[in-house]
Enzyme design. Sequence first.
Site, mmCIF file in Angstrom:
data_model
loop_
_atom_site.group_PDB
_atom_site.id
_atom_site.type_symbol
_atom_site.label_atom_id
_atom_site.label_comp_id
_atom_site.label_asym_id
_atom_site.label_seq_id
_atom_site.Cartn_x
_atom_site.Cartn_y
_atom_site.Cartn_z
ATOM 1 N N HIS A 17 -6.777 -0.397 -16.002
ATOM 2 C CA HIS A 17 -6.203 -1.436 -15.130
ATOM 3 C C HIS A 17 -6.805 -1.495 -13.738
ATOM 4 O O HIS A 17 -6.302 -2.241 -12.893
ATOM 5 C CB HIS A 17 -4.697 -1.258 -14.977
ATOM 6 C CG HIS A 17 -3.917 -1.456 -16.228
ATOM 7 N ND1 HIS A 17 -3.390 -2.672 -16.605
ATOM 8 C CD2 HIS A 17 -3.577 -0.595 -17.199
ATOM 9 C CE1 HIS A 17 -2.746 -2.534 -17.753
ATOM 10 N NE2 HIS A 17 -2.846 -1.274 -18.133
ATOM 11 N N LYS B 202 2.972 -9.913 -3.479
ATOM 12 C CA LYS B 202 2.335 -8.875 -4.300
ATOM 13 C C LYS B 202 2.287 -7.616 -3.459
ATOM 14 O O LYS B 202 2.604 -7.659 -2.269
ATOM 15 C CB LYS B 202 0.916 -9.290 -4.700
ATOM 16 C CG LYS B 202 0.072 -9.798 -3.507
ATOM 17 C CD LYS B 202 -1.325 -10.222 -3.915
ATOM 18 C CE LYS B 202 -1.427 -11.611 -4.511
ATOM 19 N NZ LYS B 202 -1.836 -11.651 -5.900
ATOM 20 N N ARG B 203 1.900 -6.471 -4.076
ATOM 21 C CA ARG B 203 1.721 -5.265 -3.280
ATOM 22 C C ARG B 203 0.782 -5.551 -2.113
ATOM 23 O O ARG B 203 -0.143 -6.351 -2.230
ATOM 24 C CB ARG B 203 1.155 -4.140 -4.147
ATOM 25 C CG ARG B 203 2.212 -3.447 -4.978
ATOM 26 C CD ARG B 203 3.302 -2.817 -4.132
ATOM 27 N NE ARG B 203 2.854 -1.575 -3.552
ATOM 28 C CZ ARG B 203 3.132 -0.375 -4.054
ATOM 29 N NH1 ARG B 203 3.882 -0.260 -5.125
ATOM 30 N NH2 ARG B 203 2.689 0.707 -3.459
ATOM 31 N N LYS C 113 -6.363 -7.063 -1.589
ATOM 32 C CA LYS C 113 -5.656 -8.308 -1.912
ATOM 33 C C LYS C 113 -5.692 -9.289 -0.731
ATOM 34 O O LYS C 113 -5.372 -10.454 -0.865
ATOM 35 C CB LYS C 113 -4.211 -8.012 -2.311
ATOM 36 C CG LYS C 113 -4.099 -7.204 -3.620
ATOM 37 C CD LYS C 113 -2.647 -6.926 -3.975
ATOM 38 C CE LYS C 113 -2.481 -5.997 -5.166
ATOM 39 N NZ LYS C 113 -2.684 -6.680 -6.471
ATOM 40 N N THR D 153 -1.399 -10.956 -12.417
ATOM 41 C CA THR D 153 -0.493 -11.627 -13.350
ATOM 42 C C THR D 153 0.437 -12.554 -12.574
ATOM 43 O O THR D 153 0.961 -13.516 -13.141
ATOM 44 C CB THR D 153 0.347 -10.611 -14.156
ATOM 45 O OG1 THR D 153 0.811 -9.597 -13.279
ATOM 46 C CG2 THR D 153 -0.476 -9.989 -15.268
ATOM 47 N N LYS E 123 2.082 -16.558 -13.243
ATOM 48 C CA LYS E 123 3.484 -16.973 -13.070
ATOM 49 C C LYS E 123 3.554 -18.239 -12.225
ATOM 50 O O LYS E 123 4.319 -19.167 -12.527
ATOM 51 C CB LYS E 123 4.297 -15.828 -12.428
ATOM 52 C CG LYS E 123 4.403 -14.619 -13.344
ATOM 53 C CD LYS E 123 4.818 -13.327 -12.636
ATOM 54 C CE LYS E 123 4.486 -12.137 -13.528
ATOM 55 N NZ LYS E 123 4.586 -10.840 -12.840
HETATM 56 C C1 26V Z 1 -3.663 1.981 -7.543
HETATM 57 C C2 26V Z 1 -4.107 2.541 -6.387
HETATM 58 C C3 26V Z 1 -3.662 3.870 -6.062
HETATM 59 C C4 26V Z 1 -4.487 4.558 -5.067
HETATM 60 C C5 26V Z 1 -5.307 3.763 -4.142
HETATM 61 C C6 26V Z 1 -5.442 2.337 -4.330
HETATM 62 C C7 26V Z 1 -4.941 1.810 -5.574
HETATM 63 C C8 26V Z 1 -5.308 0.545 -5.938
HETATM 64 C C9 26V Z 1 -4.867 0.007 -7.096
HETATM 65 C C10 26V Z 1 -4.049 0.725 -7.907
HETATM 66 C C11 26V Z 1 -3.589 0.072 -9.144
HETATM 67 C C12 26V Z 1 -3.680 0.910 -10.347
HETATM 68 C C13 26V Z 1 -3.432 0.204 -11.617
HETATM 69 C C14 26V Z 1 -2.795 -1.146 -11.498
HETATM 70 O O1 26V Z 1 -1.641 -1.275 -11.177
HETATM 71 N N1 26V Z 1 -3.542 -2.171 -11.822
HETATM 72 C C15 26V Z 1 -3.082 -3.538 -11.893
HETATM 73 O O2 26V Z 1 -2.789 -3.820 -13.254
HETATM 74 C C16 26V Z 1 -2.364 -5.152 -13.463
HETATM 75 C C17 26V Z 1 -2.008 -5.277 -14.919
HETATM 76 O O3 26V Z 1 -3.140 -5.123 -15.707
HETATM 77 C C18 26V Z 1 -3.451 -6.120 -13.050
HETATM 78 O O4 26V Z 1 -2.998 -7.431 -13.222
HETATM 79 C C19 26V Z 1 -3.836 -5.891 -11.593
HETATM 80 O O5 26V Z 1 -4.935 -6.707 -11.252
HETATM 81 C C20 26V Z 1 -4.180 -4.432 -11.377
HETATM 82 O O6 26V Z 1 -4.390 -4.158 -9.996
#
Ligand code: 26V
Length: 823
Positions: free
Chosen positions: A370, A561-562, A567, A669, A673
Site C-alpha cells: 500500500h 484525509k490524513r 498529500k 480512495t 467517494k
Molecule cells: C505510512 C507512513 C508511516 C510512516 C511515515 C510516512 C507514512 C506514509 C504513508 C503511510 C501509509 C502506509 C500504508 C497506507 O495506509 N497506504 C494507503 O493505502 C490506501 C489503500 O490502499 C491507499 O489508497 C493510499 O493511497 C495509501 O497511502
Amino acid sequence: MPQKPIVYDAPTPEPRATTVEALQAQILEKLTYSIGKDPIVARPHDWLAATIYAVRDRIMDRWMESSRETWRTSNKRVYYLSLEFLIGRLMRDAMSNVQLMEPVQQALKNLNVDLGDLINMEPDAALGNGGLGRLAACFLESMSTLKIPAYGYGIRYVHGLFRQEMSEGWQVELPEEWLAHGNPWEFERRESAYEVGFGGHVEPVTDPDGLIRQEWRPNDHLLAVAYDTPIVGWRGARVNTLRLWSAQPIDPILLDKFNSGDHIGALEESARAEAITRVLYPADSTPAGQELRLRQEFFFSSASLQDIVRRHIQQYGDLTSLPDKVAIQLNDTHPAISVAELMRILVDDNGMKWADAWKVTKGTFGYTNHTLLPEALESWPVALLERLLPRHMQIIYQINADILGEARNRAKFTDQQIANVSLIDEHGGRRVRMGQLAFVGSHSINGVSALHTELMKQTVFADLHKLYPERINNKTNGITPRRWLMQCNPGLTRLISDRIGPAFLDDIEKLRGLEAHADDPGFQSQFAAVKRANKERLARLIKDRMNITVSPEALFDVQIKRIHEYKRQLLNIIQAVALYDEIRAHPERDWMPRVKIFAGKAAPSYWNAKLIIKLINDVARVINNDPAVRGLLKVVFLPNYNVSLAEVIVPAADLSEQISTAGMEASGTGNMKFMANGAITIGTMDGANVEMHKEVGADNIVIFGLSTEEVEDKRSRNEVPRTAIDSSPRLSEALESIASGVFSPDDPHRYRDLIGGLYDHDWFMVARDFDSYWDAQMRVNALWNNKPKWLGMAIRNTAAVGFFSSDRTIRQYAHDIWNVPTA
Ligand code: 26V
C-alpha cells in the site's frame, strides 16, 4: 480424519419478523429485558442499544445460515488479515443492507424516538488510520455482498485512533473511548481463545521415529480472545465475520500470584498482557521499531493462523490441502510475520517437510502493498526479532538462504541484486525487511492502482520482480457504493433511481446510464437541488461546531484525509493565501465565493504535519475575519476527521482535492467517494486519479502538475526550487507573507522553517507545482461560473464511478488471486 461438525437436525428458531409492529414490540422488549430500562426513564443510549439488538437479531439468522453453508459445501474460505479495520458506524449500514431502514424508522417514531438521532449517537469504530483501514472495511462488505465465505482478522483495540481536538489551532490528541458504553455488535467467544507465546528459546527434539525437529519454548504467554462482529452484505446476500482479538493474561485471575499474596504483581501482569491490544499505533512519521507494535503484529497473526489451521483440520483433517481451501490476504506487511509462523506451524508442529511447507505457504498467502515511501516500509532489528521470536528468526534465515541461492544460481544475480532481494537489510544495523518476507512467501503480490503497481515493479521490488516475474499484479482499489453513495447520500440515490431505474443498486456499472441525462436541464436542476440540500446540512454542521457561517451558494472546495506532506495540504493553503491577496488586490473582479474545507489528523510525532494544521487555522482566522474579503473566501478546518464526518462532508463537496506529489499516493480512495457523489476532481496524475481520468474522460476532471517522471527527474538532478519561486510573483508573495508572520503575529517565525524547506529542497514539489495548480484552480472558477457545464461534468463523474466499486476490486481478487467463485 476430518471431524465433521455435529449434525444438528432439531428445529432452529423462526426468523424474526420485519414488520413495523414486530420491530416496535421487539425494541421495547430489548429495552426492558436486555437493557433493563423502563421506557419512561430510558436514555437515548438505551434506545440505541435496544434498536441495535433488534436489528442484530434479524442478522443472526443469515449469519448462521452463511456459516452452515460453508461447512456444507466445503467452499474455499478467504481470510483478510489486517491490523486496521476502519469500519465506522454499523447500525445504518446493517439496516440499510437488509432493507430495514423504513420499518425501523417507523417503529421508533411510534415510540417517539428519532432514528436519525440514534444513528448519530453510535460511536464510530476508528480501528484504523486512514485509507488502508477503510479499504479493509469496504472489502469486508463487498465480500459479503459477493457471497464469498470470508473472515476479517484484526485487533480489538480498546482505544482506536486518537480523538483530535484543537487548542488555539494546534492539534491535541485525546484517547478515543469507543467502548465506553459497551458494544452491542460484538460477541465475545471465550471458547475461541488461543495462547500466543513470546521470547524463550528453541530446542531440538528427537521424534519417536528418530527425526530431529525444532521446538520453540516461549517463556512468556498470553491469551488471544475472539470478539466477533457480523458484516452484512447488500440485500443480506451473506453475513461474514470480523473476528478481532483481545489480549488477556492466560490465567485471568492470576491465582498463583494472588494466593502468594502478590496482589500488585498479579495486577501488573494482567495490565501488561492487556497492553498489547490497548491502542492502535497512529502511523507515525517514522515507524520506529516499537517493540509493542511488533508484539501486536505477531499476536494477531499467530492467533489468526491458529484459528484458521484449527478450522481447516476440523473440516479436512490435514494441512496439505490448505491452499485449496484457504486464501490468506496480507493487508500490507503488518501481518507478514505470518509467513514465518505458518512455516513454524507446518514444519515444527505438524512435521511437514520444509519444501512441502514452503509450497503450502506460498500457495496460501497473497500480499498487498500500500505504499512505496521508503520511510513507511517496515523492517525490524534482527536483535529484536531474535529476542521476541527466536524460532521465527531462524526460519527467516532459512527462507533467505533458499531465496539467495535461487537468485545466485538460477537467475545469476549480481552482488548488488542479491543484496536487494535479501530479507536482511545489512545497512546500519541488521534488519528484517517485512516487504521482502511477504513477497517471497506469497504467490501473488499486488499494488493498489495501475500506476502504483508499475512503480512497484520499477522501484522497491525491482529485483524480486526479475526473480519472480509472474507474481506482481494490479488490483485497483474501490469503495463500497452502499456506504459511500446509497447510505450517505439518499437524496442522490433516489434521484438516480427515479431517472434510470433501481438496477444500479445491484449493478453499479449501470450508473453509466446517467450519461445520457448529464446535459438535460431538468435533471441538472434536480441534481443541483440534492447537492444544495447536502451543502446546507454541512453548513449547519460547520456553524454548530465552529461558529463559522458559510454560504451554501459558495463552491465547497474540500480536502479531507490524513495530513501528510506528500498529500500537500500545504499547496492548497498557499493557494488560499494567494487567492486572498488577489481578491484584495483586485476587488473589482467578478470573484465567486469559495469555501476551502479541510479535515484530517496528523501523526502525533509528525511535526510538520501538525504545523500545517496550525497554519490552516492561522490562515482561516485572518481570512475569515477580514472584511476586505467580503465573504468571498472562507477557510474551515473541521476537527476530528473520521468516517462519520466524511459521510457528511463528501455528499456536500463540489470540488475534490487530490493533489499529492505524483508517484507518492499509492491509490487514494477518498477520490472515488467524491466522484460517486458528483464532485469534480482537481488532481495530479497520481494513484487512482490516473484511472479516474481515463474512466470519466479528460473533459470532466481538472488535472495539473508534474508527472511521476518529471518529479523523478527533478529529484535525481537535484534541481533547485528557487527558479520556480522567483519566476512566480504570486507564489513569492504568498510564501513571504506566511514566512514573515502575517498569519502568526504572535510568533512571526512560526512558519520560517516550513516555508524555508520549499526554497531549500522542496521534496514534495509544492513550489514547482504551484503555478500549474493556480491555473487549474482558475479553470475551476470558469467552470463554476458556467453552471450547466459544471453540472454536466458533475453528473458524468457519478456516471463513471462504477469501475471504482469495491465489488469490482473484490471480484478481481477472487478470480486472480484467491481462486474463489463470486455471486
Ligand atoms: C505510512 C507512513 C508511516 C510512516 C511515515 C510516512 C507514512 C506514509 C504513508 C503511510 C501509509 C502506509 C500504508 C497506507 O495506509 N497506504 C494507503 O493505502 C490506501 C489503500 O490502499 C491507499 O489508497 C493510499 O493511497 C495509501 O497511502
